[in-house]
Enzyme design. Structure first.
Site, PDB file in Angstrom:
ATOM      1  N   ASP A  14       6.966   9.990  -1.694  1.00 61.82           N
ATOM      2  CA  ASP A  14       6.035  10.902  -1.574  1.00 61.82           C
ATOM      3  C   ASP A  14       5.341  11.221  -0.070  1.00 61.82           C
ATOM      4  O   ASP A  14       6.078  10.871   0.707  1.00 61.82           O
ATOM      5  CB  ASP A  14       4.479  10.119  -2.139  1.00 61.82           C
ATOM      6  N   ASP A  73       2.063  10.875   2.664  1.00 61.61           N
ATOM      7  CA  ASP A  73       0.810  10.240   2.541  1.00 61.61           C
ATOM      8  C   ASP A  73      -0.074  10.851   3.592  1.00 61.61           C
ATOM      9  O   ASP A  73       0.568  10.857   4.805  1.00 61.61           O
ATOM     10  CB  ASP A  73       0.994   8.897   2.868  1.00 61.61           C
ATOM     11  N   ASP A 101      -0.463  11.761  -1.558  1.00 63.69           N
ATOM     12  CA  ASP A 101      -1.648  11.024  -1.353  1.00 63.69           C
ATOM     13  C   ASP A 101      -2.639  11.260  -0.124  1.00 63.69           C
ATOM     14  O   ASP A 101      -1.947  11.547   0.808  1.00 63.69           O
ATOM     15  CB  ASP A 101      -0.900   9.439  -1.178  1.00 63.69           C
TER      16      ASP A 101
HETATM   17  N1  DCT Z   1      -0.088   0.640   0.866  1.00 57.87           N
HETATM   18  C1  DCT Z   1      -0.881  -0.235   1.070  1.00 57.87           C
HETATM   19  N2  DCT Z   1      -1.349  -0.995  -0.100  1.00 57.87           N
HETATM   20  C2  DCT Z   1      -0.894  -0.409  -1.396  1.00 57.87           C
HETATM   21  C3  DCT Z   1      -0.177   1.004  -1.357  1.00 57.87           C
HETATM   22  C4  DCT Z   1       0.264   1.312  -0.002  1.00 57.87           C
HETATM   23  O1  DCT Z   1      -0.759  -1.103   1.855  1.00 57.87           O
HETATM   24  N3  DCT Z   1      -1.267  -0.803  -2.572  1.00 57.87           N
HETATM   25  C5  DCT Z   1       0.499   1.218   2.299  1.00 57.87           C
HETATM   26  C6  DCT Z   1       1.725   0.660   2.795  1.00 57.87           C
HETATM   27  C7  DCT Z   1       2.802   1.938   2.903  1.00 57.87           C
HETATM   28  C8  DCT Z   1       1.697   3.103   2.670  1.00 57.87           C
HETATM   29  O2  DCT Z   1       0.391   2.676   2.230  1.00 57.87           O
HETATM   30  C9  DCT Z   1       2.265   4.054   1.888  1.00 57.87           C
HETATM   31  O3  DCT Z   1       2.699   3.557   0.631  1.00 57.87           O
HETATM   32  P1  DCT Z   1       3.968   4.295   0.100  1.00 57.87           P
HETATM   33  O4  DCT Z   1       4.146   5.746   0.140  1.00 57.87           O
HETATM   34  O5  DCT Z   1       4.177   3.752  -1.390  1.00 57.87           O
HETATM   35  O6  DCT Z   1       5.229   3.707   0.807  1.00 57.87           O
HETATM   36  P2  DCT Z   1       6.043   4.634   2.245  1.00 57.87           P
HETATM   37  O7  DCT Z   1       6.297   3.427   3.188  1.00 57.87           O
HETATM   38  O8  DCT Z   1       5.434   5.679   2.425  1.00 57.87           O
HETATM   39  O9  DCT Z   1       7.359   4.684   1.389  1.00 57.87           O
HETATM   40  P3  DCT Z   1       7.969   5.928   0.267  1.00 57.87           P
HETATM   41  O10 DCT Z   1       8.853   6.726   1.417  1.00 57.87           O
HETATM   42  O11 DCT Z   1       8.626   5.368  -0.833  1.00 57.87           O
HETATM   43  O12 DCT Z   1       6.661   6.892   0.041  1.00 57.87           O
HETATM   44 MG    MG Z   2       4.683   7.293   1.139  1.00 52.89          MG
END
Ligand code: DCT
Ligand code: MG
Length: 510
Positions: free
Chosen positions: A343, A345, A434
């Protein structure tokens, strides 16, 4: 709460070696043509030599099976220069002046760096005239000094995307995921921590000796490492990859909105494929799952950096149309330098806005996209931030900021001026996005929390709790000894409050 760190030990089993099985290696791309290596078996042994040769070839080195005229460098272990020379003479081969004798430490460092490192004195095997076979300085095969000080906390290790232990960490991640699917939190965490610590190493593990002094490697983990070193693969990983439950859970959870509970239910009902689930008339799907199935192909194909940047422009345009002074920061994996993500963020904050303006921003942005036909799915979560109840003690809880989980329609022409791959007819791709809105004074904590990685965040909180008697979450840092909240304007200040050396986002890929 984190489960206990200790991993119950399982008996270390010794299996027959299968060196021959892994000998048939596929053709490798040679990246460094100016070097032709030959690895000496003497004092090294067949297994280790085969392993090193295979690994070096995979890293782009040209390694010869036999000693020939084309060889430019001989790599040896536990041999002095004189010993190598003696061996060469016994082969009736005269060491030409072009032939360089190197200690294995050079090869290990080079494989770790992904390219040939500079050959310094410590790597060169010196030929002594008196032939007294005293070991050369580099041949003692001692661990680099950094190894002895590796912290059990990811926030005290620099972890870039340059992982030289993929062969092990990939295996650990499969096992961790399988334990997650089986709700065995202890083993899941053990393998996630082990993967995390190996990702931070500046060298490739090639023998069990290399694992000495590395934290987070319990017996169960070491068993897997040993098997991979000996056989090139782990039988446990192989079994998991062929396991019906693992395969089904992996498939089901790949759908947006499907977690462990739903997967468990579908698995118990006998489902094994998504097409059967999709077409079943008796199943009820949530709004999220319906969107997950509808845009399945786009969502599993992952987001590229170019697509993420294009979404960034889209978000900035929309946000700043309503709050011109707002800051939009890409967080998550892309901020850590990843080239792909599941995704995109974003953290949004605005220094000059009132609470009301702040609260209205995301609904306005979402409405705009809806009118433009770009909104494919939206779940807006209102803020539950109560400043009096901070900080939260639940370390893995989602934070209290207002946020929305979206699926946006990204037109191909917005990516690389339309150069990206197009499916026939379809001119757009569905992308998971997000958005998080945070009060300006909490932006440093929110940014630190949303940058990840998840393992890095877990360890940062664990470190704060156990080593500093502080509580850290996405909103605040509380000092339990002084009973005060510590303010911070930047991530650097939060690291400083915690007594940690600052780590750049790209060093947080734990
Ligand atoms: N995060 C957190 N607690 C959560 C969800 C997310 O602290 N319950 C933080 C940690 C990483 C960041 O937010 C973004 O989350 P993801 O999008 O799930 O991870 P990513 O590292 O961006 O990996 P991806 O490439 O899979 O999106
Ligand atoms: Mg992410």
């Amino acid at each position: 709460m984190d489960p206990p760190q200790t991993v119950p030990s399982s008996p270390r089993k010794k299996r027959p070696r299968q060196v021959g099985a892994s000998m048939a290696s596929p053709a490798h791309n040679i990246k460094f043509r100016e070097l032709v290596l030959f690895i000496l078996e003497k004092k090294m042994g067949t297994t280790r030599r085969t392993f090193l040769m295979e690994l070096a070839r995979r890293k782009g080195f040209r390694v010869e099976n036999e000693l020939s005229d084309s060889v430019t460098h001989i790599v040896a272990e536990n041999n002095s220069g004189s010993e190598v020379l003696e061996w060469l003479q016994a082969q009736k081969i005269r060491a030409s002046s072009q032939l360089t004798l190197l200690d294995v430490s050079w090869l290990i460092e080079s494989m770790g760096a992904g390219k040939p490192v500079e050959m310094t004195g410590k790597h060169q095997l010196v030929v002594r005239t008196d032939c007294s076979a005293s070991p050369s300085p580099g041949s003692q095969n001692t661990l680099p000094p950094a190894v002895k000080k590796i912290s059990q906390y990811a926030c005290q290790r620099r972890t870039t995307l340059n992982n030289c232990n993929h062969i092990f960490t990939d295996a650990f991640e499969v096992l961790a995921e399988n334990y997650e699917f089986r709700e065995n939190e202890t083993f899941c965490l053990a393998f996630m921590r082990a993967a995390s610590v190996l990702k931070s190493l500046p060298f490739t593990i090639i023998s069990m000796k290399d694992t000495e002094g590395i934290p987070c490697l319990g017996d169960k983990v070491k068993c897997v490492i040993e098997e991979i070193i000996e056989d090139g693969e782990s039988s446990e990983v192989k079994a998991v990859l062929n396991d019906e439950r693992y395969q089904s859970f992996k498939l089901f959870t790949s759908v947006f909105g499907v977690g462990l509970k739903t997967s468990e239910r579908w698995f118990r009902m006998g489902f094994r494929s998504l097409s059967k689930i999709r077409s079943d008339k008796t199943l009820k799907f949530t709004r999220m799952q319906k969107a997950g199935f509808l845009y399945y192909e786009d969502l599993v194909s992952c987001v590229t950096r170019a697509e993420a940047e294009a979404v960034g422009v889209l978000v900035k345009e929309a946000v700043q149309a309503f709050l011109p002074d707002a800051f939009v920061t890409m967080t998550g994996g892309f901020r850590r330098g990843k080239k792909m993500g599941h995704d995109v963020d974003f953290l949004i904050t605005s220094p000059g806005s009132t609470d009301d303006e702040e609260q209205q921003l995301l609904p306005k942005v979402v409405n705009l996209w809806e009118r433009e036909g770009l909104l494919l799915y939206c779940d807006l979560v209102e803020s539950t931030l109560e400043k009096s109840k901070l900080p939260s003690r639940n370390v893995d809880a989602l934070d209290h900021f207002q946020k929305c989980f979206l699926i946006l329609k990204l037109h191909h022409q917005r990516v690389d001026s339309g150069m990206s791959s197009q499916q026939e007819g379809k001119t757009w791709k569905a992308i998971r996005v997000d958005l998080v809105m945070c009060p300006y004074e909490l932006r440093a904590f929110a940014l630190l929390g949303w940058t990840g990685s998840r393992q890095f965040e877990r360890d940062l909180r664990r470190y704060a709790t156990h080593e500093r008697k502080m509580i850290l979450d996405n909103h605040a840092l509380y000092d339990k000894t002084k009973r005060i909240f510590l303010k911070a304007e930047s991530e650097e200040e939060i690291f400083a409050h915690l007594g940690l050396d600052y780590l750049e986002p790209w060093e947080r890929n734990a």
